[in-house]
Motif scaffolding. Sequence first.
Motif, PDB file in Angstrom:
ATOM      1  N   ALA A  87      46.153  38.144  44.882  1.00 27.02           N
ATOM      2  CA  ALA A  87      44.996  37.755  45.316  1.00 27.02           C
ATOM      3  C   ALA A  87      44.373  38.330  44.542  1.00 27.02           C
ATOM      4  N   ILE A  88      43.849  39.516  43.360  1.00 29.60           N
ATOM      5  CA  ILE A  88      43.021  39.453  42.288  1.00 29.60           C
ATOM      6  C   ILE A  88      43.020  38.105  41.156  1.00 29.60           C
ATOM      7  N   GLN A  89      44.618  38.258  40.804  1.00 30.35           N
ATOM      8  CA  GLN A  89      44.736  37.100  39.550  1.00 30.35           C
ATOM      9  C   GLN A  89      44.193  35.328  40.431  1.00 30.35           C
ATOM     10  N   LYS A  90      44.827  35.257  41.325  1.00 28.03           N
ATOM     11  CA  LYS A  90      43.895  33.829  41.514  1.00 28.03           C
ATOM     12  C   LYS A  90      42.778  33.725  42.569  1.00 28.03           C
ATOM     13  N   THR A  91      41.941  34.323  42.451  1.00 30.84           N
ATOM     14  CA  THR A  91      40.589  35.426  42.321  1.00 30.84           C
ATOM     15  C   THR A  91      39.406  34.906  41.622  1.00 30.84           C
ATOM     16  N   PHE A  92      40.046  35.134  40.296  1.00 34.09           N
ATOM     17  CA  PHE A  92      39.280  35.047  39.638  1.00 34.09           C
ATOM     18  C   PHE A  92      40.270  34.312  37.996  1.00 34.09           C
ATOM     19  N   ASP A  93      41.113  33.508  38.588  1.00 36.18           N
ATOM     20  CA  ASP A  93      41.529  33.000  37.300  1.00 36.18           C
ATOM     21  C   ASP A  93      40.860  31.863  37.210  1.00 36.18           C
ATOM     22  N   GLY A  94      39.949  30.857  38.088  1.00 39.96           N
ATOM     23  CA  GLY A  94      39.175  29.805  37.619  1.00 39.96           C
ATOM     24  C   GLY A  94      39.754  28.329  38.363  1.00 39.96           C
ATOM     25  N   GLN A  95      41.185  28.530  38.782  1.00 36.25           N
ATOM     26  CA  GLN A  95      41.894  27.483  38.653  1.00 36.25           C
ATOM     27  C   GLN A  95      41.760  26.885  39.985  1.00 36.25           C
ATOM     28  N   HIS A  96      41.401  28.289  41.685  1.00 31.08           N
ATOM     29  CA  HIS A  96      40.999  27.880  42.487  1.00 31.08           C
ATOM     30  C   HIS A  96      40.588  28.065  42.947  1.00 31.08           C
TER      31      HIS A  96
END
Length: 130
Positions: free
Chosen positions: A49-58
């Motif tokens: 969830a942290i990866q998806k939130t802060f990756d800028g792709q989603h």
Amino acid sequence: MSALLPKLARLLMVVAIVSASGGHWAVVQSVAWTRMLVEDASGSSLAQAIQKTFDGQHPCDLCKSIASAKAKEKRQTFGASDAAKLLLFFQPSAVTILRYQPTAWQAVRSDAVGQWREAPEAPPPRIGLS
């Protein structure tokens, strides 16, 4: 009531400084990231969830609207060419010359100045310079 007013004044000052410096976008972006983190964590692990939130792709809808509002705000700011176009409202007026009119107090004091026109006493000799 009197103790509440200084605290309220400080709070309003902090809010004004934060909003003037663009901090309101940081607050809204933090709310958007928190919502995304909660929504993504409910369906997957916290690390994902942290990866998806802060990756800028989603980006979420709120993140997209924040980005467009920031871009619109940057377009509306003044540039160097706009600063040259600004018309200042101050117009210099004609120079006014005032006559000097001594007051009674100044006239009395000017008589006393005559006493000070004598040369001052010589300073004491300095030892070791001769």
